[in-house]
Design an enzyme around this catalytic site. Structure first.
Site: not given
Length: 157
Positions: A42, A47-49, A52
């Site tokens: 998401a 974590g995804c930030t 990325a």
């Protein structure tokens, strides 16, 4: 949900998905290039930030080595636009809300989350060669340190 797991040498499943910038991206259009395709749960989560931003911070080196980086999530394009703007992400973020591409790559299914089995996006990364074959299929990767591990695996460290 799917039990599909890709392996090196498999044909990478074809796809065409909308990108945050309003364009569409097709794997077929990238033939002749090496592609790093990563699936994340998401946009705008911690974590995804982190993951990325790690790709963003290494993008120059990856691009210099001939790689195209693509991030895929189930988020709608409008959320991906906010994510890209907030974190200055300059590689394509692709939207797969129906999870068809996630499933084709085996990046959606049963996984452990805090010791409990749940169904959801499996954080995964695929390296696709210029002929459209899987070079590396990495499932259940960690958000932190993944890009460093990947660049080492690719012989770029």
């Amino acid at each position: 949900m799917t039990d599909t797991k890709l392996a090196p040498g498999d044909a990478a499943p074809e796809f065409t998905l909308p990108a945050a910038d309003g364009s569409t991206v097709s794997l077929a259009d990238l033939r002749g290039k090496r592609v790093i395709l990563y699936f994340y749960p998401a946009a705008m989560t911690p974590g995804c930030t982190k993951q990325a931003c790690d790709f963003r911070d290494n993008l120059g080196r990856l691009t210099d080595e001939g790689f195209v980086v693509l991030g895929v999530s189930k988020d709608k394009p409008a959320k991906l636009v906010k994510f890209a703007e907030r974190d200055h992400l300059t590689f394509p973020l692709l939207s797969d809300p129906e999870l068809a591409v996630h499933q084709a790559y085996g990046a959606y299914g049963a996984k452990k989350l805090y010791g409990k089995e749940v169904v959801g996006v499996i954080r995964s990364t695929f390296v696709i060669d210029p002929d459209g074959k899987i070079e590396h299929a990495l499932y259940n990767v960690k958000a932190t340190g993944h890009v460093a591990s990947l660049t080492k695996r690719l012989g770029l460290s």
